[in-house]
Design an enzyme around this catalytic site. Structure first.
Site, PDB file in Angstrom:
ATOM      1  N   CYS A 172     -14.420  53.466 -25.207  1.00 43.33           N
ATOM      2  CA  CYS A 172     -13.901  53.677 -26.565  1.00 43.33           C
ATOM      3  C   CYS A 172     -12.436  53.233 -26.658  1.00 43.33           C
ATOM      4  O   CYS A 172     -11.597  53.651 -25.851  1.00 43.33           O
ATOM      5  CB  CYS A 172     -14.057  55.161 -26.925  1.00 43.33           C
ATOM      6  SG  CYS A 172     -13.175  55.644 -28.407  1.00 43.33           S
TER       7      CYS A 172
ATOM      8  N   CYS B 215     -10.012  56.158 -27.053  1.00 41.70           N
ATOM      9  CA  CYS B 215      -9.866  56.897 -25.793  1.00 41.70           C
ATOM     10  C   CYS B 215      -8.923  56.142 -24.845  1.00 41.70           C
ATOM     11  O   CYS B 215      -8.167  56.764 -24.097  1.00 41.70           O
ATOM     12  CB  CYS B 215     -11.219  57.127 -25.133  1.00 41.70           C
ATOM     13  SG  CYS B 215     -12.187  58.447 -25.915  1.00 41.70           S
TER      14      CYS B 215
ATOM     15  N   ASP C 244      -1.563  52.163 -37.504  1.00 39.18           N
ATOM     16  CA  ASP C 244      -2.689  51.236 -37.549  1.00 39.18           C
ATOM     17  C   ASP C 244      -2.160  49.818 -37.307  1.00 39.18           C
ATOM     18  O   ASP C 244      -1.146  49.412 -37.873  1.00 39.18           O
ATOM     19  CB  ASP C 244      -3.403  51.315 -38.910  1.00 39.18           C
ATOM     20  CG  ASP C 244      -4.771  50.648 -38.879  1.00 39.18           C
ATOM     21  OD1 ASP C 244      -5.778  51.366 -39.021  1.00 39.18           O
ATOM     22  OD2 ASP C 244      -4.831  49.411 -38.699  1.00 39.18           O
TER      23      ASP C 244
ATOM     24  N   HIS D 298     -13.065  62.890 -27.251  1.00 42.77           N
ATOM     25  CA  HIS D 298     -13.913  61.882 -27.897  1.00 42.77           C
ATOM     26  C   HIS D 298     -14.981  62.563 -28.749  1.00 42.77           C
ATOM     27  O   HIS D 298     -15.837  63.282 -28.238  1.00 42.77           O
ATOM     28  CB  HIS D 298     -14.581  60.964 -26.868  1.00 42.77           C
ATOM     29  CG  HIS D 298     -15.432  59.922 -27.539  1.00 42.77           C
ATOM     30  ND1 HIS D 298     -14.914  58.757 -28.063  1.00 42.77           N
ATOM     31  CD2 HIS D 298     -16.757  59.901 -27.826  1.00 42.77           C
ATOM     32  CE1 HIS D 298     -15.883  58.057 -28.620  1.00 42.77           C
ATOM     33  NE2 HIS D 298     -17.018  58.724 -28.496  1.00 42.77           N
TER      34      HIS D 298
ATOM     35  N   ASN E 279     -13.737  56.614 -42.789  1.00 42.74           N
ATOM     36  CA  ASN E 279     -14.887  55.728 -42.905  1.00 42.74           C
ATOM     37  C   ASN E 279     -15.973  56.258 -41.980  1.00 42.74           C
ATOM     38  O   ASN E 279     -15.680  56.668 -40.851  1.00 42.74           O
ATOM     39  CB  ASN E 279     -14.503  54.301 -42.499  1.00 42.74           C
ATOM     40  CG  ASN E 279     -13.462  53.709 -43.432  1.00 42.74           C
ATOM     41  OD1 ASN E 279     -13.489  53.952 -44.627  1.00 42.74           O
ATOM     42  ND2 ASN E 279     -12.533  52.959 -42.881  1.00 42.74           N
TER      43      ASN E 279
ATOM     44  N   HIS F 183     -14.707  56.799 -32.923  1.00 48.05           N
ATOM     45  CA  HIS F 183     -13.931  57.951 -32.442  1.00 48.05           C
ATOM     46  C   HIS F 183     -13.301  58.517 -33.707  1.00 48.05           C
ATOM     47  O   HIS F 183     -12.559  57.803 -34.404  1.00 48.05           O
ATOM     48  CB  HIS F 183     -12.867  57.483 -31.434  1.00 48.05           C
ATOM     49  CG  HIS F 183     -12.034  58.573 -30.842  1.00 48.05           C
ATOM     50  ND1 HIS F 183     -11.922  58.768 -29.470  1.00 48.05           N
ATOM     51  CD2 HIS F 183     -11.262  59.527 -31.425  1.00 48.05           C
ATOM     52  CE1 HIS F 183     -11.120  59.787 -29.229  1.00 48.05           C
ATOM     53  NE2 HIS F 183     -10.703  60.271 -30.398  1.00 48.05           N
TER      54      HIS F 183
ATOM     55  N   HIS G 187     -11.435  59.570 -36.763  1.00 45.92           N
ATOM     56  CA  HIS G 187     -10.050  59.309 -37.161  1.00 45.92           C
ATOM     57  C   HIS G 187      -9.898  59.416 -38.669  1.00 45.92           C
ATOM     58  O   HIS G 187     -10.769  59.011 -39.426  1.00 45.92           O
ATOM     59  CB  HIS G 187      -9.559  57.937 -36.677  1.00 45.92           C
ATOM     60  CG  HIS G 187     -10.428  56.779 -37.070  1.00 45.92           C
ATOM     61  ND1 HIS G 187     -11.617  56.504 -36.444  1.00 45.92           N
ATOM     62  CD2 HIS G 187     -10.274  55.841 -38.042  1.00 45.92           C
ATOM     63  CE1 HIS G 187     -12.160  55.431 -37.005  1.00 45.92           C
ATOM     64  NE2 HIS G 187     -11.377  55.012 -37.974  1.00 45.92           N
TER      65      HIS G 187
ATOM     66  N   HIS H 221      -7.438  58.084 -41.632  1.00 49.24           N
ATOM     67  CA  HIS H 221      -6.369  57.159 -42.013  1.00 49.24           C
ATOM     68  C   HIS H 221      -5.419  57.932 -42.938  1.00 49.24           C
ATOM     69  O   HIS H 221      -5.886  58.605 -43.872  1.00 49.24           O
ATOM     70  CB  HIS H 221      -6.919  55.985 -42.818  1.00 49.24           C
ATOM     71  CG  HIS H 221      -7.891  55.109 -42.077  1.00 49.24           C
ATOM     72  ND1 HIS H 221      -7.553  53.876 -41.587  1.00 49.24           N
ATOM     73  CD2 HIS H 221      -9.199  55.284 -41.755  1.00 49.24           C
ATOM     74  CE1 HIS H 221      -8.611  53.319 -41.009  1.00 49.24           C
ATOM     75  NE2 HIS H 221      -9.627  54.150 -41.097  1.00 49.24           N
TER      76      HIS H 221
HETATM   77  P1  AMP Z   1     -12.274  52.291 -39.189  1.00 49.37           P
HETATM   78  O1  AMP Z   1     -12.704  51.038 -39.876  1.00 49.37           O
HETATM   79  O2  AMP Z   1     -12.165  53.460 -40.125  1.00 49.37           O
HETATM   80  O3  AMP Z   1     -13.098  52.575 -37.957  1.00 49.37           O
HETATM   81  O4  AMP Z   1     -10.778  52.052 -38.733  1.00 49.37           O
HETATM   82  C1  AMP Z   1     -10.394  51.564 -37.493  1.00 49.37           C
HETATM   83  C2  AMP Z   1      -8.961  51.187 -37.626  1.00 49.37           C
HETATM   84  O5  AMP Z   1      -8.425  50.979 -36.337  1.00 49.37           O
HETATM   85  C3  AMP Z   1      -8.722  49.891 -38.418  1.00 49.37           C
HETATM   86  O6  AMP Z   1      -7.925  50.177 -39.566  1.00 49.37           O
HETATM   87  C4  AMP Z   1      -7.993  48.989 -37.430  1.00 49.37           C
HETATM   88  O7  AMP Z   1      -6.987  48.233 -38.041  1.00 49.37           O
HETATM   89  C5  AMP Z   1      -7.429  49.984 -36.430  1.00 49.37           C
HETATM   90  N1  AMP Z   1      -7.207  49.473 -35.085  1.00 49.37           N
HETATM   91  C6  AMP Z   1      -8.044  48.704 -34.350  1.00 49.37           C
HETATM   92  N2  AMP Z   1      -7.507  48.453 -33.135  1.00 49.37           N
HETATM   93  C7  AMP Z   1      -6.312  49.105 -33.101  1.00 49.37           C
HETATM   94  C8  AMP Z   1      -5.276  49.234 -32.125  1.00 49.37           C
HETATM   95  N3  AMP Z   1      -5.365  48.660 -30.911  1.00 49.37           N
HETATM   96  N4  AMP Z   1      -4.192  49.973 -32.443  1.00 49.37           N
HETATM   97  C9  AMP Z   1      -4.093  50.551 -33.657  1.00 49.37           C
HETATM   98  N5  AMP Z   1      -5.027  50.463 -34.610  1.00 49.37           N
HETATM   99  C10 AMP Z   1      -6.124  49.750 -34.348  1.00 49.37           C
HETATM  100 ZN    ZN Z   2     -13.034  57.887 -27.979  1.00 49.46          ZN
END
Ligand code: AMP
Ligand code: ZN
Length: 118
Positions: free
Chosen positions: A12, A15, A38, A54, A93, A104, A106, A108
């Site tokens: 993940c 993670c 982000d 996780h 989402n 995982h 989250h 926003h």
């Molecule tokens: P979701 O579409 O709700 O799963 O959001 C995942 C979010 O993670 C997206 O807005 C990506 O821009 C963000 N993301 C992906 N990789 C990374 C990273 N390495 N560091 C910070 N944010 C990330």
């Molecule tokens: Zn995770």
């Protein structure tokens, strides 16, 4: 307390950020949660709030256990960044149609400007 390998999923992305295997711009951290920027911001402030355990997403029953800590962290971080009073948007989402990319849990946090009407 669970051992780290029971709490984390080695495949993940988030993670890996928790384990500092992948760099991220951290904004806040405590025992149960982590907040980082982000990588592709959709507003002038775009943060991700995650539990350090996780949990695959909001439909995972274990997400209920994490929600108090996440709520508390959202309040601390919005206070710290002085966006608590101006306002912010929380987005989760979920699944394929909801375009969840990282499995995982989250939240926003979007802020720093007057956001478009949904
Ligand atoms: P979701 O579409 O709700 O799963 O959001 C995942 C979010 O993670 C997206 O807005 C990506 O821009 C963000 N993301 C992906 N990789 C990374 C990273 N390495 N560091 C910070 N944010 C990330
Ligand atoms: Zn995770």
């Amino acid at each position: 307390m669970l051992e780290e390998d029971e709490m984390l999923d080695q495949d993940c992305l988030f993670c890996k950020i928790i384990q500092k295997k992948i760099p991220a711009e951290l904004v806040f951290e405590d025992d149960q949660t982590l907040v980082f920027k982000d990588i592709y911001p959709k507003a002038s402030i775009h943060l991700l709030v995650i539990p350090k355990k996780h949990v695959s997403g909001v439909t995972d029953p274990h997400s209920l256990v994490e929600i108090n800590a996440i709520w508390s962290t959202i309040n601390k971080v919005t206070e710290k960044l002085a966006i608590k009073d101006k306002g912010f948007r929380l987005v989760i989402n979920s699944g394929h149609d909801g375009r969840q990319e990282v499995n995982h849990l989250h939240f926003h946090i979007l802020a720093g400007e007057r956001l478009k009407v949904l």
